[in-house]
Design an enzyme around this catalytic site. Structure first.
Site, mmCIF file in Angstrom:
data_model
loop_
_atom_site.group_PDB
_atom_site.id
_atom_site.type_symbol
_atom_site.label_atom_id
_atom_site.label_comp_id
_atom_site.label_asym_id
_atom_site.label_seq_id
_atom_site.Cartn_x
_atom_site.Cartn_y
_atom_site.Cartn_z
ATOM 1 N N SER A 106 -56.612 -55.642 -43.220
ATOM 2 C CA SER A 106 -55.525 -55.553 -43.790
ATOM 3 C C SER A 106 -54.869 -56.533 -44.241
ATOM 4 C CB SER A 106 -54.458 -55.240 -42.253
ATOM 5 O OG SER A 106 -53.370 -55.343 -42.216
ATOM 6 N N TYR A 128 -51.172 -54.572 -50.730
ATOM 7 C CA TYR A 128 -49.882 -53.652 -50.180
ATOM 8 C C TYR A 128 -49.858 -54.334 -51.838
ATOM 9 C CZ TYR A 128 -49.482 -52.183 -45.307
ATOM 10 O OH TYR A 128 -49.926 -52.002 -44.343
ATOM 11 N N THR A 154 -53.416 -50.024 -51.015
ATOM 12 C CA THR A 154 -52.343 -48.956 -50.173
ATOM 13 C C THR A 154 -51.198 -48.928 -51.074
ATOM 14 O OG1 THR A 154 -53.306 -48.939 -47.837
ATOM 15 C CG2 THR A 154 -50.991 -48.729 -48.379
ATOM 16 N N LYS A 250 -55.139 -46.212 -51.333
ATOM 17 C CA LYS A 250 -54.669 -45.792 -50.446
ATOM 18 C C LYS A 250 -53.042 -45.340 -49.843
ATOM 19 C CE LYS A 250 -54.795 -46.610 -45.095
ATOM 20 N NZ LYS A 250 -53.554 -46.299 -44.469
ATOM 21 N N HIS A 274 -50.175 -42.338 -44.198
ATOM 22 C CA HIS A 274 -49.901 -43.901 -43.571
ATOM 23 C C HIS A 274 -49.812 -43.191 -41.863
ATOM 24 C CE1 HIS A 274 -48.908 -47.715 -44.489
ATOM 25 N NE2 HIS A 274 -49.095 -48.146 -43.025
#
Length: 379
Positions: A106, A128, A154, A250, A274
């Site tokens: 992440s 992100y 994401t 994603k 999510h």
């Protein structure tokens, strides 16, 4: 306690962790309807039991984005997982490498890209949507330099979800630091292993913007201040320009968005809500997956997450159209319970459970798992 399933790991994690960390991993958005749907809808998928099909040899390996992997599974990206065990992202990545599956780090991890890349193989990085495009480019460059073999972008978090449990537990809300400290005192094993020996607790990938003294308060504030709800599909062109490896989008839950992802040249998508942590009341991943696979399954690689707790669930997701499955809560529970050993045990359990499910549905290869093993047609 005896560990025989992911549910056992969840209970062991609940006992070991301060409440704010357990609830952060375990909880969802609003009333957590979608969180429960993810599990219930997937568990409700009935398979055809077949017999006398010569399944003496079962092959669980497959290929994902040009890499041979031991299972059609990856460790999905989970923020601050380094708080669930000492340097937790590294421990999890080691277990994933031993099992021959990808570990996806992440953006908001405790351990940095560079730390985890040293032990992960295959290594994926999750990015992100961030307002600071220069910082995003820097993260992409760091992931490329570290040898990441895929970028997971994401897109379903333009704003943080309304997570009520976090406010009650002390992850956020009034007097949060004090509440977290008091909870940690009540969990001495975790406090010694992670709270003291696991330092630093900084967000390794965000040090350039948060500094070396960053912590959980900075993490929650940064999430709210830096996600970018203005981004559009056309804005992903510059990411494609910066990243020339496999790009996985994603957070896809609608066939139209899946087609958009294929149109911009993505190599894969993750059908995901999510983990029920964003918009409550949407479709479960299991219910959304078949239509999305029908729409784009020939154009890119379809992955899925949400509600997967065992090897039987992995087989169900593959039957619904996924080519691979991202684990989330399941591996975090195992990490919190027993560190690297726990994640390794979980992956062994998943492999054994997949073997049983494939044997009893009459298939012996991953590419033979499709809707023909479903007992009921997709509605």
């Amino acid at each position: 306690m005896i560990i025989s399933s992911a549910s056992d790991f969840r209970e062991a994690a609940r006992r070991r962790l301060p409440r704010f960390l357990f609830d952060y991993a375990d909880g969802g958005a609003y009333a957590e309807v979608t969180l429960r749907r993810n599990v219930a809808d997937l568990a409700g998928i009935a398979l055809r039991q077949r017999v006398l099909k010569d399944v003496a040899t079962i092959d669980l390996s497959t290929s994902l984005f040009g890499r041979q992997v031991g299972l059609p599974v990856a460790l999905g990206p989970v923020g601050i997982s380094g708080m669930y065990a000492r340097r937790g992202e590294i421990q999890a990545a080691r277990a994933a490498k031993a099992a021959g599956i990808p570990a996806c780090l992440s953006t908001v991890s405790i351990c940095s890209i560079e730390e985890v890349a040293q032990v992960a193989d295959p290594f994926w990085f999750q990015l992100y949507v961030i307002r600071d495009r220069a910082f995003m480019k820097d993260l992409i460059a760091r992931a490329k330099a570290a040898g990441a073999s895929a970028m997971v972008f994401t897109v379903d978090m333009p704003v943080p979800g309304a997570r009520y449990r976090d406010a009650h537990s002390g992850m956020s809300g009034p007097n949060a630091p004090l509440r977290r400290m008091l909870q940690a005192i009540g969990k001495p094993a975790w406090s010694w292993d992670v709270g003291l020996r696991g330092r630093p607790h900084t967000l390794g990938n965000l040090l350039p913007v948060l500094g070396k003294d960053s912590g959980l308060n900075d993490y929650m504030g940064w999430l709210g201040a830096n996600f970018d709800p203005s981004i559009q599909w056309k804005d992903l062109d510059w990411i494609r320009a910066e990243w020339d490896g496999p790009l996985i989008i994603k957070g896809i839950l609608d066939p139209e968005d899946a087609r958009e992802a294929a149109a911009i040249g993505a190599n894969g998508i993750v059908v995901s809500n999510h983990g029920g942590r964003q918009l409550d009341g949407v479709l479960s991943s299991a219910r959304a997956l078949p239509a999305i696979d029908d729409a784009v399954g020939d154009a890119l690689t379809v992955l899925a997450d949400g509600g997967v707790r065992n090897g039987l669930d992995v087989v169900r997701m593959l039957a619904l159209g996924a080519k691979g499955v991202l684990l989330g809560r399941a591996w975090v529970y195992a990490l919190a319970a027993q560190g690297e050993t726990g994640v390794a045990k979980l992956l062994e359990l998943i492999a054994k459970e997949m073997t049983v499910a494939m044997t009893l549905t009459g298939v012996n290869r991953i590419d033979a798992i499709d809707r023909s093993i479903l007992a009921e047609p997709i509605k």
